[in-house]
Write a protein that holds these residues in place. Structure first.
Motif, PDB file in Angstrom:
ATOM      1  N   TRP A 109       0.808  -1.212   0.000  1.00 57.90           N
ATOM      2  CA  TRP A 109       0.000   0.000   0.000  1.00 57.90           C
ATOM      3  C   TRP A 109       0.850   1.275   0.000  1.00 57.90           C
ATOM      4  O   TRP A 109       0.311   2.363  -0.184  1.00 57.90           O
ATOM      5  N   ALA A 110       2.152   1.148   0.176  1.00 58.83           N
ATOM      6  CA  ALA A 110       3.023   2.330   0.203  1.00 58.83           C
ATOM      7  C   ALA A 110       3.836   2.492  -1.079  1.00 58.83           C
ATOM      8  O   ALA A 110       4.496   3.519  -1.253  1.00 58.83           O
ATOM      9  N   ILE A 111       3.785   1.512  -1.984  1.00 60.93           N
ATOM     10  CA  ILE A 111       4.629   1.558  -3.178  1.00 60.93           C
ATOM     11  C   ILE A 111       4.039   2.527  -4.195  1.00 60.93           C
ATOM     12  O   ILE A 111       2.950   2.317  -4.721  1.00 60.93           O
ATOM     13  N   ARG A 159       2.386   7.335   0.376  1.00 63.64           N
ATOM     14  CA  ARG A 159       2.094   6.995   1.768  1.00 63.64           C
ATOM     15  C   ARG A 159       3.228   6.153   2.336  1.00 63.64           C
ATOM     16  O   ARG A 159       3.813   5.329   1.631  1.00 63.64           O
ATOM     17  N   THR A 160       3.529   6.328   3.580  1.00 67.09           N
ATOM     18  CA  THR A 160       4.542   5.503   4.233  1.00 67.09           C
ATOM     19  C   THR A 160       4.054   5.135   5.631  1.00 67.09           C
ATOM     20  O   THR A 160       3.345   5.910   6.275  1.00 67.09           O
ATOM     21  N   PRO A 161       4.458   3.956   6.111  1.00 69.10           N
ATOM     22  CA  PRO A 161       4.140   3.628   7.492  1.00 69.10           C
ATOM     23  C   PRO A 161       4.954   4.502   8.431  1.00 69.10           C
ATOM     24  O   PRO A 161       5.914   5.162   8.015  1.00 69.10           O
ATOM     25  N   THR A 162       4.586   4.504   9.687  1.00 70.36           N
ATOM     26  CA  THR A 162       5.359   5.261  10.671  1.00 70.36           C
ATOM     27  C   THR A 162       6.686   4.569  10.915  1.00 70.36           C
ATOM     28  O   THR A 162       6.859   3.376  10.612  1.00 70.36           O
ATOM     29  N   VAL A 163       7.626   5.316  11.478  1.00 68.04           N
ATOM     30  CA  VAL A 163       8.930   4.739  11.805  1.00 68.04           C
ATOM     31  C   VAL A 163       8.749   3.568  12.772  1.00 68.04           C
ATOM     32  O   VAL A 163       9.435   2.542  12.669  1.00 68.04           O
ATOM     33  N   GLY A 212      11.342  -0.476   1.499  1.00 70.55           N
ATOM     34  CA  GLY A 212      10.936   0.112   0.229  1.00 70.55           C
ATOM     35  C   GLY A 212       9.488   0.556   0.286  1.00 70.55           C
ATOM     36  O   GLY A 212       8.668  -0.074   0.953  1.00 70.55           O
ATOM     37  N   GLY A 213       9.163   1.588  -0.419  1.00 71.76           N
ATOM     38  CA  GLY A 213       7.786   2.083  -0.454  1.00 71.76           C
ATOM     39  C   GLY A 213       7.755   3.587  -0.289  1.00 71.76           C
ATOM     40  O   GLY A 213       7.734   4.090   0.829  1.00 71.76           O
ATOM     41  N   SER A 214       7.804   4.309  -1.411  1.00 69.82           N
ATOM     42  CA  SER A 214       7.766   5.779  -1.409  1.00 69.82           C
ATOM     43  C   SER A 214       8.916   6.392  -0.619  1.00 69.82           C
ATOM     44  O   SER A 214       8.747   7.385   0.092  1.00 69.82           O
ATOM     45  N   VAL A 215      10.096   5.777  -0.745  1.00 71.30           N
ATOM     46  CA  VAL A 215      11.292   6.361  -0.134  1.00 71.30           C
ATOM     47  C   VAL A 215      11.766   7.507  -1.010  1.00 71.30           C
ATOM     48  O   VAL A 215      11.883   7.378  -2.224  1.00 71.30           O
ATOM     49  N   VAL A 226      16.627  -1.428  10.019  1.00 75.12           N
ATOM     50  CA  VAL A 226      16.605  -1.009   8.615  1.00 75.12           C
ATOM     51  C   VAL A 226      18.056  -0.844   8.150  1.00 75.12           C
ATOM     52  O   VAL A 226      18.785  -0.020   8.673  1.00 75.12           O
ATOM     53  N   ASN A 227      18.438  -1.642   7.170  1.00 78.63           N
ATOM     54  CA  ASN A 227      19.832  -1.670   6.707  1.00 78.63           C
ATOM     55  C   ASN A 227      20.012  -1.080   5.321  1.00 78.63           C
ATOM     56  O   ASN A 227      21.058  -1.266   4.692  1.00 78.63           O
ATOM     57  N   GLY A 228      18.989  -0.370   4.836  1.00 77.65           N
ATOM     58  CA  GLY A 228      19.078   0.237   3.523  1.00 77.65           C
ATOM     59  C   GLY A 228      17.699   0.432   2.938  1.00 77.65           C
ATOM     60  O   GLY A 228      16.688   0.337   3.640  1.00 77.65           O
ATOM     61  N   ALA A 229      17.653   0.682   1.630  1.00 74.75           N
ATOM     62  CA  ALA A 229      16.370   0.979   0.992  1.00 74.75           C
ATOM     63  C   ALA A 229      16.340   0.442  -0.428  1.00 74.75           C
ATOM     64  O   ALA A 229      17.360   0.436  -1.129  1.00 74.75           O
ATOM     65  N   LEU A 230      15.167  -0.017  -0.837  1.00 74.47           N
ATOM     66  CA  LEU A 230      14.892  -0.342  -2.233  1.00 74.47           C
ATOM     67  C   LEU A 230      14.024   0.792  -2.758  1.00 74.47           C
ATOM     68  O   LEU A 230      12.898   0.985  -2.296  1.00 74.47           O
ATOM     69  N   VAL A 231      14.568   1.537  -3.709  1.00 75.93           N
ATOM     70  CA  VAL A 231      13.990   2.815  -4.114  1.00 75.93           C
ATOM     71  C   VAL A 231      13.426   2.704  -5.524  1.00 75.93           C
ATOM     72  O   VAL A 231      14.112   2.247  -6.444  1.00 75.93           O
ATOM     73  N   GLY A 232      12.199   3.138  -5.710  1.00 76.15           N
ATOM     74  CA  GLY A 232      11.571   3.107  -7.020  1.00 76.15           C
ATOM     75  C   GLY A 232      11.725   4.418  -7.761  1.00 76.15           C
ATOM     76  O   GLY A 232      12.790   4.748  -8.277  1.00 76.15           O
ATOM     77  N   GLY A 233      10.661   5.205  -7.801  1.00 76.00           N
ATOM     78  CA  GLY A 233      10.648   6.429  -8.607  1.00 76.00           C
ATOM     79  C   GLY A 233      11.770   7.392  -8.299  1.00 76.00           C
ATOM     80  O   GLY A 233      12.288   8.063  -9.204  1.00 76.00           O
ATOM     81  N   ALA A 234      12.175   7.485  -7.042  1.00 73.43           N
ATOM     82  CA  ALA A 234      13.223   8.432  -6.674  1.00 73.43           C
ATOM     83  C   ALA A 234      14.601   8.007  -7.147  1.00 73.43           C
ATOM     84  O   ALA A 234      15.569   8.763  -6.997  1.00 73.43           O
ATOM     85  N   SER A 235      14.713   6.816  -7.737  1.00 70.65           N
ATOM     86  CA  SER A 235      16.023   6.374  -8.256  1.00 70.65           C
ATOM     87  C   SER A 235      16.214   6.722  -9.724  1.00 70.65           C
ATOM     88  O   SER A 235      17.273   6.452 -10.301  1.00 70.65           O
TER      89      SER A 235
END
Length: 253
Positions: free
Chosen positions: A167-169, A173-177, A208-211, A225-234
């Motif tokens: 739901w965040a991809i 929207r992003t979940p809380t920390v 990952g998800g709207s990072v 959290v050891n990193g990020a899988l980034v979509g549109g922002a990459s």
């Protein structure tokens, strides 16, 4: 000691040769940020060209077929991907699961094919909005992990897990920390159960998800959290490197 952050860009179905300039710019930026491991997963058509143009970052694929070869028109095997210059492959992305009907068993077969070809693998998991609202997020992700992760001797040593709430991809929207941290702790517990305390404790878990640069510092600071899988922002060096910088800063906080 904190794990070296891993920031992976997934270009999805975007990119022609004109975008190689962005890959080169990302490569140059990564040279200044050596504390962070940076990688791109362009479309199949750009893997070889990206590998030639970007020498410092990792280059991988967004998917593969589980078979070594044969009558699978339009599909790409792990061996073919490696031959093109890839060092890793993403499997099990929610868009593959939803749009192509991939099940956990399919994802595991692909993951094991990637490892057999001598590459690393990023296995994606994540719940839908309905599943989260029903209080089933952690149980759904745990089930996906147990069904999707490769098995066998030393399998966990070349695995990265990417948690992407469906739901965040791409929704903004992003979940809380706190929600991200809780899920990543749950994933860590499953990894240790599957691969043992030592190996399971070393598998990197990406969010990952709207990072984007604006929320990366906060998200990368969440527990486990050891990193990020980034979509549109990459898709542009400017936005993607902003996330890489945030990852570097997370090591200092």
């Amino acid at each position: 000691m904190a794990m070296r952050p891993y920031i992976v860009g997934n270009w999805k179905m975007n990119g022609t040769r004109a975008m190689l300039s962005e890959a080169r710019a990302i490569d140059r930026g990564a040279e200044r940020l050596v504390k962070v491991e940076v990688a791109l997963a362009p479309p199949f058509t750009l893997i070889h060209a990206t590998r030639k143009e970007a020498a410092l970052i990792g280059v991988g694929a967004q998917d593969c077929h589980a078979a070594e070869g044969g009558a699978h028109t339009g599909d790409i095997s792990a061996a073919m991907i490696k031959d093109a210059g890839a060092g890793f492959t993403i499997v099990g992305h929610s868009e593959r699961r939803a749009n192509h009907g991939e099940k956990d068993a399919d994802v595991r077969a692909k993951a094991e094919a990637v490892l057999a070809a001598g590459m690393a693998v990023i296995v994606c998991v994540g719940e839908t909005e309905d599943q989260r609202d029903a209080g089933k997020a952690e149980s759904v992700v745990a089930r996906q992990l147990r069904g999707s992760l490769p098995q066998g001797d030393n399998a966990g040593e070349k695995v990265t897990v990417a948690y992407e709430p469906v739901w965040a991809i791409g929704t903004g929207r992003t979940p809380t920390v706190e929600e991200v941290g809780a899920m990543h702790r749950s994933i860590r517990a499953v990894l240790k159960d599957l691969y043992g305390e030592e190996t399971g404790g070393k598998v990197r878990i990406l969010y990952g998800g709207s990072v984007k640069p604006e929320n990366a510092v906060e998200l990368l600071g969440a527990d486990e959290v050891n990193g990020a899988l980034v979509g549109g922002a990459s898709l542009t060096a400017e936005s993607f490197l902003g996330i890489v910088v945030a990852a570097a800063e997370s090591l200092e906080s």
